[in-house]
Every structure is written in structure tokens, then in C-alpha cells.
Design a protein around this motif. Structure first.
Motif, PDB file in Angstrom:
ATOM      1  N   ARG A  97     -26.283 -16.811  35.883  1.00 51.85           N
ATOM      2  CA  ARG A  97     -27.106 -17.540  36.610  1.00 51.85           C
ATOM      3  C   ARG A  97     -27.739 -18.500  35.547  1.00 51.85           C
ATOM      4  NH1 ARG A  97     -29.284 -12.390  40.005  1.00 51.85           N
ATOM      5  NH2 ARG A  97     -27.950 -12.719  41.847  1.00 51.85           N
ATOM      6  N   PHE A  98     -28.139 -17.948  34.420  1.00 45.69           N
ATOM      7  CA  PHE A  98     -28.772 -18.844  33.402  1.00 45.69           C
ATOM      8  C   PHE A  98     -27.906 -20.038  33.105  1.00 45.69           C
ATOM      9  CE2 PHE A  98     -31.336 -20.046  29.863  1.00 45.69           C
ATOM     10  CZ  PHE A  98     -30.682 -20.530  28.887  1.00 45.69           C
ATOM     11  N   TRP A  99     -26.523 -19.763  32.664  1.00 46.57           N
ATOM     12  CA  TRP A  99     -25.739 -20.919  32.228  1.00 46.57           C
ATOM     13  C   TRP A  99     -25.199 -21.769  33.645  1.00 46.57           C
ATOM     14  CZ3 TRP A  99     -25.597 -22.480  27.657  1.00 46.57           C
ATOM     15  CH2 TRP A  99     -26.083 -21.911  26.768  1.00 46.57           C
ATOM     16  N   ASP A 101     -27.559 -22.587  35.775  1.00 48.86           N
ATOM     17  CA  ASP A 101     -28.718 -23.240  35.878  1.00 48.86           C
ATOM     18  C   ASP A 101     -28.639 -24.506  35.008  1.00 48.86           C
ATOM     19  OD1 ASP A 101     -31.857 -23.193  34.729  1.00 48.86           O
ATOM     20  OD2 ASP A 101     -31.713 -23.613  36.701  1.00 48.86           O
ATOM     21  N   PHE A 102     -28.330 -23.854  33.823  1.00 53.68           N
ATOM     22  CA  PHE A 102     -28.180 -24.917  32.579  1.00 53.68           C
ATOM     23  C   PHE A 102     -27.242 -26.164  32.961  1.00 53.68           C
ATOM     24  CE2 PHE A 102     -28.212 -26.604  28.318  1.00 53.68           C
ATOM     25  CZ  PHE A 102     -26.974 -26.991  27.927  1.00 53.68           C
TER      26      PHE A 102
ATOM     27  N   HIS B  52     -33.650 -23.357  25.382  1.00 56.13           N
ATOM     28  CA  HIS B  52     -34.755 -24.162  26.347  1.00 56.13           C
ATOM     29  C   HIS B  52     -35.759 -23.991  25.406  1.00 56.13           C
ATOM     30  CE1 HIS B  52     -32.501 -25.057  29.552  1.00 56.13           C
ATOM     31  NE2 HIS B  52     -32.234 -23.751  29.970  1.00 56.13           N
ATOM     32  N   GLU B  67     -35.684 -18.324  31.922  1.00 57.81           N
ATOM     33  CA  GLU B  67     -35.698 -19.125  33.274  1.00 57.81           C
ATOM     34  C   GLU B  67     -36.407 -17.816  34.382  1.00 57.81           C
ATOM     35  OE1 GLU B  67     -34.904 -22.382  33.983  1.00 57.81           O
ATOM     36  OE2 GLU B  67     -35.167 -22.064  31.797  1.00 57.81           O
ATOM     37  N   VAL B  70     -34.306 -16.537  37.560  1.00 58.21           N
ATOM     38  CA  VAL B  70     -33.086 -15.819  36.913  1.00 58.21           C
ATOM     39  C   VAL B  70     -33.905 -14.388  36.300  1.00 58.21           C
ATOM     40  CG1 VAL B  70     -31.430 -15.311  35.264  1.00 58.21           C
ATOM     41  CG2 VAL B  70     -31.926 -17.860  36.301  1.00 58.21           C
TER      42      VAL B  70
END
Lengths: 220, 232
Positions: A97-99, A101-102, B52, B67, B70
Motif C-alpha cells: 500500500r505504501f509503494w 501510494d508513492f 518521505h 503513511e 497505511v
């Protein structure tokens, strides 16, 4: 699932539409594709996505789902038996999910600035784009896919941008293959999957589209 | 699980950090809060979120997750016992994710524009946009809560945490602008929800007082103006 009616509102060339098409193809789901003219949005689009009025929209048995990554997660959860896109381990899921989102936060906007600006701004966008690709390449590492051994969520999120590389490279005057060879290797590996090769737009058509868009917007 | 297994790198005024705190509280998870100085980022923060370099970062068993949306989903999945933060049905999950994205990507920038508006005309225009957004969220609340007190129904859920943690900033914005943002004549259901959210045990002590946030915002604005002036 027998008796499922799936409709996708999208546009040819949209990376976000393509994500949905790749995900549905991975799951072997039959669907009706409705091409939207964004200059003349259909009453159906305005009805199913009144908040954003954007594509893609997935309409499953009459119920609309909006926002491409939300749609992909929905597809993965409903048709969970075939080709899971998200990993089962919570930490791996969080990383996926993080990537994704990135990719959402960075790639589209930066890519757009490459063809929509000129001079110093364009140079800066190009450098930033290469930086973003290098970060993604670092995350990929030696894995065949971002999902590891299996094609997964982050792969779906990113691969549609591959057909836009030709346009970015032409306008930005660089070659992704030179800057990020492993990433291009990954993209070519993805293209060997039917779900991807049948869903991605023709890079030359994308390039022509950007040329005409620049004319229309008065960008030289 | 021992508190040392769960660490949260954060800063008190951040609504994104607050989300993780509330989520962990709802799950009754002990954790170590490691406050971060965002003007002088620690090695731990830079190492844990190199992409980030932002808070919040949850470090669980030595593994970092970044995030806020997340992280909250991760917390819900790892500590999967009740209360469940996300609904079970895929369509309902897509709906809450949609509104969370709307809140973060569309609505909160409108609130920021309102708070930063310099003249009466742009303030009025910005306020109008914020209220339009709130009407959508009011409808979403009515649909989601199904007559109960929270977006999540009887208990706090994902959307309550996502939107609720902005309430400190909303109240601070009301102080700074002199306008009522949450107005019972406009969005009565959300006003009732806001009171229930802020008085919930899991939220207790997490969100700083509006005055503290208003001062923090003014300080940030002054620092930004000073940086602007000195760079000219």
C-alpha cells in the motif's frame, strides 16, 4: 461469480483506467468497457461519480466504485480466489500500500510536468522523474516483481505508466532504459503477461495524443 | 505485547500522528511515543522513513510502516480482534477508503486555504468550498452510521479516526478565522458526531487543545513568512 455484471467507465490512454483493466484481466473477469469522452462526460459518469466526475469507475452489479487503487483493492477482495494481488502478510500488505501510494503521489504529476513545461522547469521535472524511477528501482531490487515472485498490487499500480515512457522520453530527451535498466527489464517482464499487454495503450498513440494535447493547451 | 515492541515516531500537533494514536488506543495496544523535532529530523526518523522523511512512522518489532492511512489499516489487520476499524464487506471497505481519500486529498486542503486566506473575499470563497465539502461528508455520515453515533456505526471506525483527528485543526481554524466551520445550522449530524468523537475514551488526551494548535499554526506562518522574507 456467475451472474456478475461488471462495467468499467474509462478512457483509452488513462493509466488509471489501465490499472482496472489489468486487475480484471488478472482475475479473468468479463466486463463491459465504456469509453468516456472527457470533454463531454456521459450522464452515467456524472451519476456514478458525482464527487469527482472522473474515470475510472467500476460498476459491479449496479454499484459504483471510484478511484483506481480503491477499485483494484475492491477487485482483489471480491475475486480473492484467483491471482491475489495484495500479499496475505499484514506487513507486506502495508509495504504494498505504501509503494502504490508513492506511485500515486509522484509519478503522474512529475510525468505531466515533463511534457507540459519547458526550459528549466522541464529539466527539473526530468531529473525528478528519473529520481522517482531510481527510488522504485531500488525498492524492486532483485525481485522479478514488486510483489516478489508474483505479479501484485504495486506492479498493477505502476505498469500502466510504462506505455507513457515513450512520450516522457521524447519530450524530456532521456531514455529510461539508460537511467534505470532494471526497471525497464521489470516492465518488459510485466508486458509478457497477457493481462498487461492487452490492457496497455500503444506508446505511439500516447505520444500522438500528447502532441495534440499540447497544441490544444497552447504549450509549445 | 510489550510497549517496547510498538513505537510511534510522531509530533503532537499532527492529525496524521493522532490517527495512529487513536487507532492503537482503540485496540488497547501499549506503545512508546517518541516525539520528533520536525525542524531537526532524527536519524531514527530518516532511517525509518527515508522516502518521505515524515511522521507518523509506526515501528513494530523493529519494522517501520509509514503513511497514516497505511498504518491504521496495518494496526487493524495485525491486531484483528474487536473493535474492527474497517468494515468486513468489500463494497463498504471501498466506500470508507473513498471518503478517506476525499478527506485527505480534497477537503483538508480546502480547510488549509480557508485558514490561510488573507482578505475577506477569498476567506468567504474558501469558506463556501469547505461547507460544500462538509455537506458531502454529512451525507456520507448519515449513510455510513445508519442511525448510530459514528461513521463506523455503534463504535468508532476507520472514517471516524480519519476525519475526527482533523477536529483539533478545525477548531483552531475557527479561532483564527472567526468563522464557525462545524455549524449545527448547516451540518447538524456532524456537529453531534464531533462531540461524541472528541469525548471518546480512545481520543482522550490525543488531540491538542485548539488554542495550542492555533498558536502552533501562527508560529509556523511567522516562520514561513520570515523564511520567505530572508530568501528575497
Amino acid at each position: 461469480m456467475a451472474g456478475d455484471k461488471v462495467v468499467v467507465l474509462g478512457t483509452y490512454g488513462s493509466m488509471f483506467s489501465m490499472r482496472v483493466q489489468v486487475a480484471l484481466a488478472e482475475k479473468g473477469i468479463e466486463y463491459e468497457n465504456k469509453e468516456e469522452d472527457l470533454a463531454n462526460k456521459s450522464p452515467l459518469l456524472l451519476e456514478v461519480n458525482p464527487v469527482h466526475k472522473k474515470i475510472p469507475v467500476l460498476i459491479h452489479n449496479g454499484k459504483p466504485v471510484c478511484e483506481s487503487l480503491i477499485i483494484v483493492q475492491y477487485i482483489d477482495e471480491v475475486w480473492h480466489d484467483k491471482n491475489p494481488l495484495l500479499p496475505s502478510d499484514p506487513y507486506q500488505r502495508a509495504q504494498a500500500r505504501f509503494w502504490a501510494d508513492f506511485v500515486d503521489k509522484k509519478v503522474y504529476d512529475c510525468g505531466r510536468r515533463i511534457w507540459a513545461t519547458k526550459g528549466e522547469e522541464k529539466e527539473a521535472a526530468k531529473k525528478e522523474f528519473i529520481g522517482i524511477m531510481k527510488t522504485l528501482e531500488g525498492e524492486l531490487g532483485n525481485k522479478p516483481y514488486f510483489g516478489g515472485e508474483d505479479f501484485g498490487y504495486v506492479d498493477v499500480a505502476l505498469i500502466p505508466f510504462y506505455c507513457w515512457f515513450h512520450a516522457y522520453e521524447n519530450f524530456g530527451n532521456f531514455k529510461t532504459e539508460t537511467e534505470c535498466p532494471k526497471l525497464v527489464e521489470w516492465a518488459k517482464r510485466c508486458m509478457q503477461r497477457e493481462s498487461v499487454s492487452k490492457s496497455l495503450a500503444d506508446p505511439h498513440k500516447i505520444y500522438e495524443f500528447v502532441v495534440s494535447l499540447k497544441k490544444k493547451l497552447g504549450i509549445e | 505485547m510489550a510497549a517496547s515492541d510498538v513505537k510511534l515516531l510522531g509530533a503532537r500537533p499532527s492529525p496524521f500522528v493522532n490517527r495512529v494514536q487513536v487507532a492503537l488506543n482503540l485496540k488497547s495496544i501499549d506503545y512508546e511515543f517518541i516525539p520528533q523535532n520536525l525542524a531537526d529530523k532524527s536519524e531514527l526518523l530518516l532511517k525509518s522513513n527515508p522516502v518521505h522523511k515524515k511522521v507518523p512512522v509506526l515501528i513494530h518489532g523493529g519494522q517501520p510502516i509509514s503513511e497514516s492511512l497505511v498504518i491504521v489499516q496495518y494496526v487493524d489487520e495485525v491486531w484483528s480482534g474487536p473493535p474492527s476499524l474497517l468494515p468486513a464487506d468489500p463494497y463498504d471497505r471501498a466506500t470508507v477508503r473513498f471518503w478517506a481519500a476525499y478527506i485527505d486529498e480534497k477537503w483538508s486542503p480546502l480547510v488549509r486555504n480557508l485558514i490561510n486566506a488573507t482578505d475577506e473575499q477569498s476567506k468567504a470563497a474558501a469558506a463556501e468550498k469547505v461547507f460544500e465539502g462538509l455537506k458531502l461528508l454529512e451525507d456520507a455520515f448519515v449513510n455510513s452510521s445508519k442511525g448510530k453515533g459514528f461513521f463506523g456505526g455503534e463504535k468508532l471506525g476507520f472514517l471516524d479516526v480519519v476525519l475526527g483527528c482533523y477536529l483539533g485543526w478545525v477548531r483552531a481554524g475557527e479561532i483564527i478565522t472567526g468563522l464557525k466551520i462545524l455549524d449545527e445550522t448547516k451540518t447538524a449530524a456532524l456537529v453531534g458526531w464531533a462531540e461524541r468523537f472528541t469525548s471518546n475514551k480512545a481520543v482522550d488526551g490525543v488531540i491538542p487543545e485548539p488554542e495550542e494548535l492555533a498558536n502552533f499554526m501562527k508560529m509556523q506562518a511567522r516562520a514561513a513568512a520570515a523564511a520567505d522574507a530572508s530568501s528575497k
